[in-house]
Design an enzyme around this catalytic site. Structure first.
Site: not given
Length: 302
Positions: A35, A140, A198
């Site tokens: 990432t 998580y 959103i």
């Protein structure tokens, strides 16, 4: 001082690397670039593109012999953890255990661990202090808190100290706008591209948004402070997504209304952290949400 930063090509880790190097430290970065981005890497750092769970990573760490380790390599997506808890636990829990063993073998003096407010879950009271019950509502949150227990137990049996930092919602330059975690980066990307963002829920959910520069300062502060303690790193106040979005619309001179959709599983309605414990040691945040946003907007092209 020799310092290792795992995940040093990521959003927060790369900022820590930059500040360490500017302060004259010798820094090694371990990042598998799953990432993290090579463009985030400080050219003065010693870079190892390797998964920190491998024997090669252990060899490199023992060879480098860092005094301090900042552990930021992690699986950081709440939603990904809900769909793939095995991968989440493998990276965040087992990976940290391996790193602790490497630290012991390399003679590391202190590990500074990046934990998360996700460990607390839905709050019993606000602001959330470090004594709040731990009841995560996502895998998580579990996988970020569990390493705290391993770190405490491991370090109690070794000549190794630690500081655990539970971050509020961090934002700033280099944050990924493609995932769900970087709310401000996502909103900024949408607004700059004239797209409708959103909102999951009614937008009245609140979060404690802390600027990455304050996170960096907290990490460097605990190199020589806060041994064997857990601290919240936060602004100490909550901001609703609607208010945040209004500030961003105003800062960019845009007027784009968001689209509201159903809340997502695992999301918490309200959360902001008490930072009094770290303040008592001498650290305090320097950026409000307004000044942090302005710093980002003033440096968009830099």
């Amino acid at each position: 001082m020799k310092i290792l930063v795992t995940g040093g090509c990521g959003f927060i880790g790369s900022h820590i690397v930059d500040e360490l190097i500017s302060n004259g430290h010798e820094v090694m970065v371990i990042d598998n670039l799953s990432t993290g981005l090579i463009t985030n890497l400080n050219k003065s750092a010693y870079f190892c593109e390797v998964d920190f769970m491998t024997s090669e990573a252990e060899r490199l760490i023992i060879e480098f012999q860092p005094e301090i380790v900042f552990h930021h390599a992690a699986q950081v997506s709440v939603q990904k953890s809900m769909f793939n808890p095995i991968d989440d636990a493998t990276t965040n829990i087992l990976g940290t255990i391996k790193l602790l063993e490497y630290c012991s073998n390399a003679g590391v003096k202190k590990i500074i661990y990046a934990s998360s407010a996700a460990a607390y879950g839905n709050p019993n009271y606000l602001p959330i202090d470090e004594e709040h019950p731990i009841r995560p509502v996502s895998y998580y949150g579990i996988s970020k808190h569990t390493p705290e227990q391993y770190i405490k137990t491991f370090c109690s049996t070794k000549e190794l100290s630690f500081t655990i930092l539970r971050y509020a919602n961090v934002y700033g330059k280099r944050q990924d706008s493609t995932g769900e975690g970087g709310v401000i980066a996502i909103f900024l990307d949408r607004l700059l591209n004239k797209e409708v963002p959103i909102f999951f829920g009614d937008g009245e959910q609140t979060r404690d948004f802390i600027y990455v520069k304050d996170i960096v300062n907290a990490n460097l502060f605990v190199i020589n402070n806060g041994d064997n303690e857990v601290f919240n790193v936060s602004t100490g106040s909550g901001v609703s997504l609607n208010n945040l979005y209004d500030l961003m619309n105003k800062g960019l001179n845009t007027n784009i209304s968001p689209k509201y959709e159903r809340p997502r599983k695992g999301d918490i309605l309200h959360s902001y952290l008490d930072n009094g414990k770290l303040r008592e040691l001498g650290w305090s945040p320097q950026y409000s949400i307004e000044s942090g946003l302005n710093d980002i907007l003033d440096n968009l092209d830099k």
